[in-house]
Every structure is written in C-alpha cells, then in structure tokens.
Design an enzyme around this catalytic site. Structure first.
Site, PDB file in Angstrom:
ATOM      1  CG  ASP A 138      36.917  46.715  40.939  1.00  0.00           C
ATOM      2  OD1 ASP A 138      37.423  45.578  41.046  1.00  0.00           O
ATOM      3  OD2 ASP A 138      36.452  47.346  41.899  1.00  0.00           O
ATOM      4  N   GLY A 166      37.146  43.832  43.116  1.00  0.00           N
ATOM      5  CA  GLY A 166      36.651  42.766  42.255  1.00  0.00           C
ATOM      6  C   GLY A 166      37.747  42.161  41.398  1.00  0.00           C
ATOM      7  CG  ASP A 167      39.845  44.257  38.178  1.00  0.00           C
ATOM      8  OD1 ASP A 167      39.980  43.605  37.142  1.00  0.00           O
ATOM      9  OD2 ASP A 167      39.216  45.321  38.238  1.00  0.00           O
ATOM     10  CE  LYS A 168      43.191  45.423  44.819  1.00  0.00           C
ATOM     11  NZ  LYS A 168      43.887  46.436  45.642  1.00  0.00           N
TER      12      LYS A 168
END
Length: 379
Positions: A138, A166-168
């Site tokens: 992330d 960024g991941d979510k």
C-alpha cells in the site's frame, strides 16, 4: 442463500487484503466464495490472535467464504484447484504473473478449460509496463499514485495515510469490474480477462479532484484541489472534544461566527461575497479553529443542523461500538465464532430491498472446508 449474487461461484486465489476483501464483498452479496489457500499468506500471521492463523485482519477479510487448503506446487493438489476453477463463474487473484505462469494458472491456461470464466487479476502495475513484476504494497502505491505528493504539499511531510487506501480502493474496483464482466457473461456466455493495476486505479481515484488546473491546456493553475490542500484543513477543537465543522458558503460562515459570539467576524468581507475564495480558505479556517472551543460538540451539532452547516463529531474508533449512529446501523456486530469465541465483525453497509445481503458464514480456519468443497466436485 441470500443476496443478489446467489448462484454465482467465485474462486478467491488471492492473499493479504486487496483480493480477499473484494472476494468477501462478493460473498456478502450472496456469491459462493471458495478461498484456495496455499501456504504463506501473511494475513494469517500477526499479533492479537487467539488461534494460529486467525488474526484480526484475516477475520476482517475472510467471512462468507469456505477455505480450501491446497499446495499449488503439488501436481495433484494443483489439479484439484483447476477443477474448482472449472466450476466457477469468476476468479480473483493477485499472484504475480511469473508465479501464475509457472503454476499453469494464467488466464490463457484456465480460459481454455473454462471459457465463461471472469478472471480478475490485480497487481501493483500494468502488465505491459516495465514495473509489471515489481512487488507492491500500500505504501508503494500511495507513493506511485501521487498520494504522498499531496500529503507533502498539504502538511509539509511526505506521510502515508494511516489506512491501506490503495488496497481497499483497488478491492472496490475489482468488485465493480467483476460485476460488469459477470453481466456480460450472463448476456453472451463469454468470459474475459480483467486487469486491475493498483497504481492506475489510485491515480484515477486521486485525480478526480486533484487534476484541477492541469485539466486545461495550457494549465490554468496547479494540480491539487485548493480547499483540501489549504493549510489547517483539519478537524477543530470544541469545548469538550473534536469535530468537523466545514462552512462551505458565505451564509454558513456568517451563521457560524454569529453562533460563536463573534458577530464582528460575520461582517468580514471574505464571507460577504457571492462565494468563498479558495485563497482565503486557510485564514478562515484559522478563525473557525479560534472560535470552535466556545461551544460543546453537542451544541455545535445543534447549531450546524439549524443552519445547514456541514458538521460531524470526530468518531473515536475505540468508542465506535457505543456510538448511536454506528449501533443503530449494525455497523459493528458481536457474534460467536466457532473457534474464536466472542468476536466483533463489521456489518454490511449496503441495503437491498429485494435481495438482502447477509453474513452467512464466519471466517474459517485455514483449510477448514477442504473436504466439504472437494467432495462437491464429485457429487
């Protein structure tokens, strides 16, 4: 089984947060999600766990799934994984391209066996870029997408946001992309390859408002949305806590200053025009912060509701479960887990009038459902 995706089978061949979170959302919406777990998922290792492999983060992204433990480096077990993929409508993976190729699990390999498959592959960078095989976390995505530049310009420090944004955000992008491809699949019977590069996703996300003056050729100003980039763009102290108080128009400011007992500031020329000049935002925020401690959080809530001034108390996460709004929406639920005992899980935020989403299955131990799922293949 309930939910708008009832009858859809999804294979979760992903690790850490992005892919598993996307697959969990599809499971919440009713899909039958089978998680293929090969040894080494870092989300299964960490602090606060009661049982090996059952970390808070693994519990947060693996509900409404069945866990099948298969070592993909073993020929026989990889063959079982392929049979599961043959039975699926969609597959989500964030394995690096080289690993997928070595295991015979690229889109080309599996589409030959299951041409209707929607194959969603998420990775840090586009597959046709020089960075395609690079590791992505992330923080690297926050840097490569310009988010760190924004924090550096806004507060003078190149800090990472204290959430794996960024991941979510990429997970949500996987979800809507898979749903769109499933719609096409239902119309035509055709599967397809869907690529979700995290950096591209976050650049597009960040530039919605921050392309700003570079929208035009030649540029009419800098990148960066002026209001959110202004100095002091933060919550303010009240007499007994913290709150977000965001007057957006001149009348909002005049009503705020009057309620704070500063009618003199309500006469300020900066708040008596047709709009608030972005160049004045920083100075006006300093005045808000100076005036906000005159009332309690509850008193400001009443004032702001009366005058339609955007307002919210700052939610302290340690106390979130007891917050009236959170409690009324079932956003944090207490459940009894078969192996972990009493735990809390995050509720489903979306409501469907005809096909309600639901939490039907709490997260499994690694490989807990292997026998059940593999037997179904021979049924």
């Amino acid at each position: 089984m309930s939910g708008p995706l009832a009858g859809i089978r999804v294979i979760d061949l992903s690790t850490v947060v992005m892919g598993p979170y996307a697959a969990q959302i599809l499971g919440d919406l009713g899909a039958d999600v089978v998680k293929i777990e090969s040894p080494g998922d870092t989300v299964r290792v960490g602090t606060y766990q009661r049982t090996p492999g059952m970390t808070p983060l693994s519990l947060a992204v693996n509900r409404n799934k069945r866990s099948v433990a298969l070592n993909l480096k073993d020929d026989e077990q990889r063959a079982q994984a392929l049979r599961l993929i043959d039975s699926a409508d969609a597959l989500i993976t964030n394995m690096r391209p080289g690993a997928l190729a070595r295991l015979g699990l690229t889109y080309e390999h599996v589409a030959e066996r299951n041409p209707k498959l929607v194959y969603a592959h998420a990775q840090g960078f586009r597959s046709d870029s020089p960075q395609a095989g690079n590791a992505a976390y992330d923080e690297t995505i926050q840097a490569s997408s310009g988010l760190v530049d924004l924090t550096n310009r806004a507060i003078g420090k190149p800090v990472y946001l204290p959430t794996i944004l960024g991941d979510k955000v990429s997970a949500l992008t996987i979800v809507y992309s898979v749903l769109a491809a499933l719609l096409h699949q239902r119309k035509t019977g055709e599967g397809q390859y869907v690529e979700v590069p995290m950096t591209d996703t976050m650049i597009a996300f960040n530039l919605v408002e921050h392309l700003a003056g570079h929208t035009f050729e030649p540029p009419t100003g800098r990148t960066g949305f002026a209001l959110s980039m202004s100095e002091g763009h933060q919550a303010v102290p009240t007499k007994d806590g913290l709150a977000c108080v965001i007057p957006y128009n001149p009348q909002n400011f005049r009503d705020f200053f009057t309620a704070a007992g500063r009618p003199d500031l309500a006469e300020d020329p900066r708040v008596n025009g047709d709009h608030i000049d972005s160049a004045d935002a920083g100075g006006l925020h300093e005045l808000i912060e100076e005036c906000s401690p005159t009332l309690t959080t509850d008193e400001w809530a009443e004032v702001c509701a009366k005058h339609s001034i955007p307002f919210a108390p700052v939610l302290e996460l340690d106390c979130a479960e007891d917050d009236p709004y959170v409690a009324a929406g079932g956003l944090i639920q207490r459940v009894a887990h078969p192996t972990e005992g009493p735990i809390k899980t995050v509720g489903i935020p979306v409501r469907f009038s005809a096909t309600p989403a639901s939490i039907r299955r709490l997260p499994s131990l690694p490989g807990q459902d292997t026998e059940e799922v593999l037997k179904e293949l021979d049924a």
